[in-house]
Design an enzyme around this catalytic site. Structure first.
Site, PDB file in Angstrom:
ATOM      1  N   GLU A   1       0.826  -1.228   0.000  1.00 22.44           N
ATOM      2  CA  GLU A   1       0.000   0.000   0.000  1.00 22.44           C
ATOM      3  C   GLU A   1       0.855   1.271   0.000  1.00 22.44           C
ATOM      4  OE1 GLU A   1      -3.651   0.093   2.309  1.00 22.44           O
ATOM      5  OE2 GLU A   1      -3.524  -2.100   2.439  1.00 22.44           O
TER       6      GLU A   1
ATOM      7  N   SER B   1       7.580   2.989   2.088  1.00 21.14           N
ATOM      8  CA  SER B   1       7.939   4.176   2.892  1.00 21.14           C
ATOM      9  C   SER B   1       8.444   5.312   2.009  1.00 21.14           C
ATOM     10  CB  SER B   1       9.013   3.797   3.913  1.00 21.14           C
ATOM     11  OG  SER B   1       8.458   2.950   4.889  1.00 21.14           O
ATOM     12  N   GLU B   2       9.212   4.963   0.986  1.00 20.74           N
ATOM     13  CA  GLU B   2       9.778   6.000   0.104  1.00 20.74           C
ATOM     14  C   GLU B   2       8.656   6.734  -0.629  1.00 20.74           C
ATOM     15  OE1 GLU B   2      10.657   2.848   0.353  1.00 20.74           O
ATOM     16  OE2 GLU B   2      12.648   3.055   1.252  1.00 20.74           O
TER      17      GLU B   2
HETATM   18  N1  COS Z   1      -7.025  11.318  -3.753  1.00 23.00           N
HETATM   19  C1  COS Z   1      -7.684  11.815  -4.837  1.00 23.00           C
HETATM   20  N2  COS Z   1      -7.053  12.204  -5.981  1.00 23.00           N
HETATM   21  C2  COS Z   1      -5.717  12.032  -6.036  1.00 23.00           C
HETATM   22  C3  COS Z   1      -4.967  11.500  -4.978  1.00 23.00           C
HETATM   23  C4  COS Z   1      -5.686  11.127  -3.797  1.00 23.00           C
HETATM   24  N3  COS Z   1      -5.036  10.633  -2.735  1.00 23.00           N
HETATM   25  N4  COS Z   1      -3.649  11.466  -5.311  1.00 23.00           N
HETATM   26  C5  COS Z   1      -3.576  11.967  -6.553  1.00 23.00           C
HETATM   27  N5  COS Z   1      -4.826  12.307  -6.993  1.00 23.00           N
HETATM   28  C6  COS Z   1      -5.159  12.918  -8.279  1.00 23.00           C
HETATM   29  C7  COS Z   1      -4.294  14.163  -8.488  1.00 23.00           C
HETATM   30  O1  COS Z   1      -4.934  15.292  -7.900  1.00 23.00           O
HETATM   31  C8  COS Z   1      -4.272  14.248  -9.993  1.00 23.00           C
HETATM   32  O2  COS Z   1      -5.520  14.769 -10.452  1.00 23.00           O
HETATM   33  P1  COS Z   1      -5.596  15.774 -11.708  1.00 23.00           P
HETATM   34  O3  COS Z   1      -5.037  14.993 -12.863  1.00 23.00           O
HETATM   35  O4  COS Z   1      -7.058  16.045 -11.829  1.00 23.00           O
HETATM   36  O5  COS Z   1      -4.749  16.948 -11.319  1.00 23.00           O
HETATM   37  C9  COS Z   1      -4.226  12.799 -10.425  1.00 23.00           C
HETATM   38  O6  COS Z   1      -4.793  12.054  -9.349  1.00 23.00           O
HETATM   39  C10 COS Z   1      -2.806  12.326 -10.703  1.00 23.00           C
HETATM   40  O7  COS Z   1      -2.026  12.556  -9.550  1.00 23.00           O
HETATM   41  P2  COS Z   1      -0.434  12.630  -9.567  1.00 23.00           P
HETATM   42  O8  COS Z   1       0.007  13.557 -10.657  1.00 23.00           O
HETATM   43  O9  COS Z   1       0.043  12.915  -8.179  1.00 23.00           O
HETATM   44  O10 COS Z   1      -0.057  11.137 -10.013  1.00 23.00           O
HETATM   45  P3  COS Z   1       1.294  10.380  -9.969  1.00 23.00           P
HETATM   46  O11 COS Z   1       1.274   9.350 -11.002  1.00 23.00           O
HETATM   47  O12 COS Z   1       2.448  11.316  -9.991  1.00 23.00           O
HETATM   48  O13 COS Z   1       1.184   9.680  -8.504  1.00 23.00           O
HETATM   49  C11 COS Z   1       1.997   8.575  -6.533  1.00 23.00           C
HETATM   50  C12 COS Z   1       2.300   9.244  -7.848  1.00 23.00           C
HETATM   51  C13 COS Z   1       3.330   8.174  -5.971  1.00 23.00           C
HETATM   52  C14 COS Z   1       1.330   9.534  -5.553  1.00 23.00           C
HETATM   53  C15 COS Z   1       1.036   7.368  -6.714  1.00 23.00           C
HETATM   54  O14 COS Z   1       1.423   6.622  -7.834  1.00 23.00           O
HETATM   55  C16 COS Z   1       1.044   6.435  -5.490  1.00 23.00           C
HETATM   56  O15 COS Z   1       0.434   6.725  -4.450  1.00 23.00           O
HETATM   57  N6  COS Z   1       1.743   5.300  -5.597  1.00 23.00           N
HETATM   58  C17 COS Z   1       1.749   4.270  -4.571  1.00 23.00           C
HETATM   59  C18 COS Z   1       0.738   3.263  -4.910  1.00 23.00           C
HETATM   60  C19 COS Z   1       0.660   2.149  -3.973  1.00 23.00           C
HETATM   61  O16 COS Z   1       0.276   2.334  -2.839  1.00 23.00           O
HETATM   62  N7  COS Z   1       1.020   0.949  -4.466  1.00 23.00           N
HETATM   63  C20 COS Z   1       0.905  -0.227  -3.710  1.00 23.00           C
HETATM   64  C21 COS Z   1      -0.096  -1.111  -4.361  1.00 23.00           C
HETATM   65  S1  COS Z   1      -1.451  -1.487  -3.380  1.00 23.00           S
HETATM   66  S2  COS Z   1      -0.801  -2.945  -2.256  1.00 23.00           S
END
Ligand code: COS
Length: 391
Positions: free
Chosen positions: A371, A374-375
């Protein structure tokens, strides 16, 4: 008995206190102090635990009341209290409960009435097992890189691709699956669909064995056909559905880590009081007291961050991305440290197979990865901070 004084904090109301006591009493009866024993057959044990959690009414906290749940809507503090309480007694029981919530969370939050009626009551009573299929061989932390496709063909979607490290893979009844539906690049081209485990074209490509075993698999979708009615929310909204679901459940990962850390402190304290070294109890050595103090401090700090995030969400905060990321990051890192201290206090016994510190040491490790590692949490916190300070 773990310290319960945190339940008097203003984050909670009496219903939370009663719920925590009920889950604790149930877990004590179900596992006693032996819930971290080795599991010969994790699939069978998970099914058995799920059935029992259903009977006890605990899985009802994973879905809203209108569809068989206990409370009107998902209550993050109740989810966290459940996970922390179960995790203190059994890593597998915590896992089973957690997956009911995460696996069905996108349906509870974004599904239509028909989807909720079909899937949620079974999740609530423990007769149906849920899973969340997001990670791919080439997309875990970078969700926008998801490659699995869902192409429209008449009334259906045809799915092709792979998902990996899917918890409950092989025993789930349905998988909430994140797929690429449109031509839009990156995050904007993703959608969430519900795939029944019985769907033709869905197979378990591989079971994955980890240091704290639980049902985990790589899934293969080959021309897997599902009705377009299985789409959750709007086409193209999959990224936001995934992120909003994770915003709810990330604090609960911190809560599971907190439960493990509490158990580590209890075990370490008992050991330090009973073990005599150089003519006095281990607990009288300054070095050991420092370790116990650090554990106690980290436990309280974790609980404050977790229940701050839960309280904010339950009281209507529109988005708790920053709070949830802080809670998960801090609590999982702190729990790893606390458990390492417990292993150190136990000495050789702490690394002996079958001892509780040894089991906790294995159980906690994956929490710093799944989920959102940490990074990634640091990235999320920094982005939120920079966006807020710019605005
Ligand atoms: N709630 C609602 N909307 C969100 C959001 C959240 N928590 N986080 C991002 N968004 C929205 C942004 O506002 C953006 O919207 P707009 O396009 O309308 O501006 C859109 O989603 C894209 O966001 P962003 O540009 O931040 O996307 P990235 O691809 O850069 O996201 C991270 C990078 C690292 C934040 C994301 O990929 C992430 O959380 N990764 C970890 C995933 C994870 O937990 N994996 C484990 C698998 S589950 S076991």
């Amino acid at each position: 008995m773990a310290d319960q004084s945190f339940l008097r904090w203003p984050f909670f109301d009496d219903a939370h206190r009663e719920h925590a006591a009920r889950v604790d009493a149930w877990a004590e009866g179900a596992f006693g102090l032996n819930g971290f024993s080795q599991h010969e057959d994790v699939d069978a044990d998970c099914r058995r635990i799920l059935h029992k959690l259903g009977e006890a009414g605990i899985t009802r906290y994973a879905v809203p009341a209108a569809y068989g749940g206990a409370l009107e809507s998902l209550d993050v503090r109740s989810l966290c209290l459940t996970r922390e309480t179960l995790a203190r007694r059994s890593g597998l029981a915590d896992f089973v409960f957690a997956m009911q919530g995460l696996g069905s969370g996108a349906i509870s939050l974004f599904g239509n009435d028909d989807q909720k009626r079909r899937y949620l009551p079974g999740v609530a009573d423990g007769s149906s097992c849920a899973a969340f299929a997001l990670t791919e061989p080439e997309a875990g932390s970078d969700v926008a890189a998801i490659a699995m496709t869902a192409n429209i063909d008449g009334p259906d979607y045809v799915l092709n691709g792979e998902k990996t490290f899917i918890s409950n893979g092989g025993i789930a009844d349905f998988y909430v699956t994140f797929v690429r539906t449109g031509d839009a690049e990156g995050a904007r081209g993703l959608s969430a669909v519900i795939v029944d485990a019985s769907s033709t074209g869905l197979t378990i490509a591989e079971r994955i064995d980890t240091i704290a075993p639980h049902p985990l698999a790589r899934l293969r979708f080959e021309n897997c056909r599902i009705s377009r009615d299985q789409l959750i929310g709007q086409s193209g909204s999959g990224f936001k559905i995934a992120m909003s679901t994770l915003d709810v459940f990330r604090s609960t990962v911190g809560a599971a880590a907190l439960g493990f850390a509490r158990r580590a402190l209890e075990e370490a304290t008992r050991r330090a009081n009973n073990r005599v070294l150089f003519g006095s109890a281990l607990s009288e050595l300054a070095g050991v007291q420092t370790q116990l103090a650090e554990m106690a401090l980290d436990i309280d700090a974790s609980a404050l961050l977790i229940y701050r995030a839960g309280w904010a969400k339950d009281n209507g905060a529109p988005r708790i991305t920053r709070e949830a990321a802080m809670a998960k990051l801090y609590s999982t890192e702190a729990a790893q440290k606390a458990i390492d201290n417990a292993v150190q206090i136990f000495g050789g016994l702490g690394v002996t197979k079958g001892s509780v510190p040894e089991a906790l040491y294995r159980e906690v490790r994956a929490l710093r990865i799944y989920e959102g590692a940490s990074e990634v949490q640091k990235l999320v916190i920094a982005r939120q901070h920079l966006a807020e300070s710019a605005g």
